[in-house]
Motif scaffolding. Sequence first.
Motif, PDB file in Angstrom:
ATOM      1  N   GLU A 287       0.406  15.893  -5.188  1.00 55.21           N
ATOM      2  CA  GLU A 287      -0.444  14.818  -5.700  1.00 55.21           C
ATOM      3  C   GLU A 287      -0.621  14.917  -7.211  1.00 55.21           C
ATOM      4  O   GLU A 287      -0.588  13.900  -7.920  1.00 55.21           O
ATOM      5  CB  GLU A 287      -1.812  14.847  -5.006  1.00 55.21           C
ATOM      6  CG  GLU A 287      -1.779  14.323  -3.593  1.00 55.21           C
ATOM      7  CD  GLU A 287      -3.170  14.196  -3.001  1.00 55.21           C
ATOM      8  OE1 GLU A 287      -3.328  13.419  -2.052  1.00 55.21           O
ATOM      9  OE2 GLU A 287      -4.107  14.872  -3.501  1.00 55.21           O
TER      10      GLU A 287
ATOM     11  N   HIS B 132      -4.524  11.072  -1.965  1.00 52.31           N
ATOM     12  CA  HIS B 132      -5.848  11.458  -2.443  1.00 52.31           C
ATOM     13  C   HIS B 132      -6.884  11.653  -1.326  1.00 52.31           C
ATOM     14  O   HIS B 132      -7.645  12.612  -1.379  1.00 52.31           O
ATOM     15  CB  HIS B 132      -6.366  10.486  -3.520  1.00 52.31           C
ATOM     16  CG  HIS B 132      -5.477  10.459  -4.723  1.00 52.31           C
ATOM     17  ND1 HIS B 132      -4.716   9.363  -5.058  1.00 52.31           N
ATOM     18  CD2 HIS B 132      -5.197  11.399  -5.640  1.00 52.31           C
ATOM     19  CE1 HIS B 132      -4.012   9.630  -6.146  1.00 52.31           C
ATOM     20  NE2 HIS B 132      -4.283  10.871  -6.513  1.00 52.31           N
ATOM     21  N   THR B 133      -6.910  10.779  -0.328  1.00 58.07           N
ATOM     22  CA  THR B 133      -7.806  11.070   0.797  1.00 58.07           C
ATOM     23  C   THR B 133      -7.212  12.169   1.667  1.00 58.07           C
ATOM     24  O   THR B 133      -7.928  12.841   2.403  1.00 58.07           O
ATOM     25  CB  THR B 133      -8.027   9.828   1.677  1.00 58.07           C
ATOM     26  OG1 THR B 133      -6.805   9.494   2.356  1.00 58.07           O
ATOM     27  CG2 THR B 133      -8.504   8.646   0.863  1.00 58.07           C
ATOM     28  N   ARG B 134      -5.860  12.311   1.568  1.00 69.23           N
ATOM     29  CA  ARG B 134      -5.107  13.291   2.354  1.00 69.23           C
ATOM     30  C   ARG B 134      -5.248  13.065   3.854  1.00 69.23           C
ATOM     31  O   ARG B 134      -5.088  13.983   4.660  1.00 69.23           O
ATOM     32  CB  ARG B 134      -5.482  14.728   1.967  1.00 69.23           C
ATOM     33  CG  ARG B 134      -5.244  14.998   0.487  1.00 69.23           C
ATOM     34  CD  ARG B 134      -5.517  16.430   0.073  1.00 69.23           C
ATOM     35  NE  ARG B 134      -5.353  16.576  -1.371  1.00 69.23           N
ATOM     36  CZ  ARG B 134      -5.593  17.695  -2.054  1.00 69.23           C
ATOM     37  NH1 ARG B 134      -5.984  18.786  -1.402  1.00 69.23           N
ATOM     38  NH2 ARG B 134      -5.433  17.731  -3.363  1.00 69.23           N
ATOM     39  N   ARG B 135      -5.538  11.837   4.216  1.00 73.74           N
ATOM     40  CA  ARG B 135      -5.656  11.489   5.627  1.00 73.74           C
ATOM     41  C   ARG B 135      -4.264  11.291   6.215  1.00 73.74           C
ATOM     42  O   ARG B 135      -3.434  10.577   5.652  1.00 73.74           O
ATOM     43  CB  ARG B 135      -6.482  10.210   5.782  1.00 73.74           C
ATOM     44  CG  ARG B 135      -6.762   9.811   7.225  1.00 73.74           C
ATOM     45  CD  ARG B 135      -7.858   8.765   7.286  1.00 73.74           C
ATOM     46  NE  ARG B 135      -7.466   7.498   6.700  1.00 73.74           N
ATOM     47  CZ  ARG B 135      -6.967   6.467   7.401  1.00 73.74           C
ATOM     48  NH1 ARG B 135      -6.831   6.576   8.722  1.00 73.74           N
ATOM     49  NH2 ARG B 135      -6.638   5.345   6.808  1.00 73.74           N
TER      50      ARG B 135
ATOM     51  N   LYS C 131       0.848  -1.192   0.000  1.00 72.30           N
ATOM     52  CA  LYS C 131       0.000   0.000   0.000  1.00 72.30           C
ATOM     53  C   LYS C 131       0.886   1.246   0.000  1.00 72.30           C
ATOM     54  O   LYS C 131       1.856   1.331   0.744  1.00 72.30           O
ATOM     55  CB  LYS C 131      -0.919   0.018   1.214  1.00 72.30           C
ATOM     56  CG  LYS C 131      -1.882   1.225   1.247  1.00 72.30           C
ATOM     57  CD  LYS C 131      -2.862   1.113   2.384  1.00 72.30           C
ATOM     58  CE  LYS C 131      -3.704   2.377   2.565  1.00 72.30           C
ATOM     59  NZ  LYS C 131      -4.437   2.740   1.342  1.00 72.30           N
TER      60      LYS C 131
ATOM     61  N   GLU D 139      -2.004   9.400   3.443  1.00 71.29           N
ATOM     62  CA  GLU D 139      -2.666   8.516   2.483  1.00 71.29           C
ATOM     63  C   GLU D 139      -2.987   9.329   1.229  1.00 71.29           C
ATOM     64  O   GLU D 139      -3.673  10.355   1.315  1.00 71.29           O
ATOM     65  CB  GLU D 139      -3.954   7.955   3.086  1.00 71.29           C
ATOM     66  CG  GLU D 139      -4.605   6.875   2.245  1.00 71.29           C
ATOM     67  CD  GLU D 139      -5.802   6.267   2.959  1.00 71.29           C
ATOM     68  OE1 GLU D 139      -5.750   5.074   3.276  1.00 71.29           O
ATOM     69  OE2 GLU D 139      -6.782   7.001   3.207  1.00 71.29           O
TER      70      GLU D 139
ATOM     71  N   ASN E 241      -1.760  19.587  -2.839  1.00 70.39           N
ATOM     72  CA  ASN E 241      -2.450  19.469  -4.128  1.00 70.39           C
ATOM     73  C   ASN E 241      -1.460  19.419  -5.295  1.00 70.39           C
ATOM     74  O   ASN E 241      -1.650  18.655  -6.245  1.00 70.39           O
ATOM     75  CB  ASN E 241      -3.480  20.588  -4.322  1.00 70.39           C
ATOM     76  CG  ASN E 241      -2.870  21.982  -4.223  1.00 70.39           C
ATOM     77  OD1 ASN E 241      -1.665  22.151  -4.058  1.00 70.39           O
ATOM     78  ND2 ASN E 241      -3.701  22.997  -4.321  1.00 70.39           N
TER      79      ASN E 241
ATOM     80  N   TYR F 138       2.017   5.205   0.389  1.00 68.41           N
ATOM     81  CA  TYR F 138       1.856   6.382   1.239  1.00 68.41           C
ATOM     82  C   TYR F 138       2.812   7.467   0.774  1.00 68.41           C
ATOM     83  O   TYR F 138       3.770   7.203   0.039  1.00 68.41           O
ATOM     84  CB  TYR F 138       2.137   6.044   2.709  1.00 68.41           C
ATOM     85  CG  TYR F 138       1.170   5.051   3.309  1.00 68.41           C
ATOM     86  CD1 TYR F 138      -0.047   5.473   3.835  1.00 68.41           C
ATOM     87  CD2 TYR F 138       1.469   3.692   3.335  1.00 68.41           C
ATOM     88  CE1 TYR F 138      -0.948   4.556   4.377  1.00 68.41           C
ATOM     89  CE2 TYR F 138       0.584   2.769   3.869  1.00 68.41           C
ATOM     90  CZ  TYR F 138      -0.624   3.216   4.385  1.00 68.41           C
ATOM     91  OH  TYR F 138      -1.515   2.315   4.910  1.00 68.41           O
TER      92      TYR F 138
END
Length: 250
Positions: free
Chosen positions: A93, A74-77, A45, A72, A90, A47
């Motif tokens: 990404e 795209h979720t920006r978590r 996965k 994470e 932004n 990151y």
Amino acid sequence: MSDGRMIFERERQDMANIIKVIFQRKNTNVAGGNFSFKTTDENGKEYIIMTPTMMSEAYLGEVSPAQVLVVEPHTRRIIDGVGSLTREINMHEAVYDANPEIKAVLHAHAPNAMFWATTGLPMPNLTEATQKVGPVPVMDFEPNCSEELAALTSGYIKMNDLPLPHMLLLDSHGVLINAKGATGSEAIHKALQILDTAEWNAEIAYKQAVFQALGITDGFYSKGKKVGTLEELKNKVSIYNKAKIAAGGD
């Protein structure tokens, strides 16, 4: 945490060291800059390891590994890290999405390169150490942290199918260096090397331009050959040594 260790501890320590080196070399300032690289966990996965916002103004480049963020995509978590996420995520990404081979994105406010970024002229690329970077164009102006800037940079990368590594000048804002590597950590070190050597090149290119304006030389020179002129620069021609890179070195 796993077995008493931070998640991606080695990668975050590496990023903390890079932040310190960039500040020590004065290759960014308290107005900002942000760096990231990709990594994967044991399950594959993906990151993003990223600098926290305010690393410059609040922390003056003294950032601990625990402050470096694990994000994470795209979720920006924020998976781990005590800092907050920069709004310039932004652009990072968008650049990663523009070319999956990009493993590291480095945005800094290096002073000599920023001189060229404010002129609206492409920076002549003249040194042997920076030859692999190729042309160094300047983007049209878009405000920092804006979606427009993210779209501009990523769109330019896709439209021109830029080889890696490459470096873009952000008008009045700084530099953007994108690199690949076997790992994200390897890629961010390549980007750091380009940042450092490009600063030397930026000063050399400026001085060569002055010598031409004074009539001392008749062009931009690289590795013993004339590779461009002041008139070409005024017409925004990207000046760089197009000769085959000799074997050896990085």
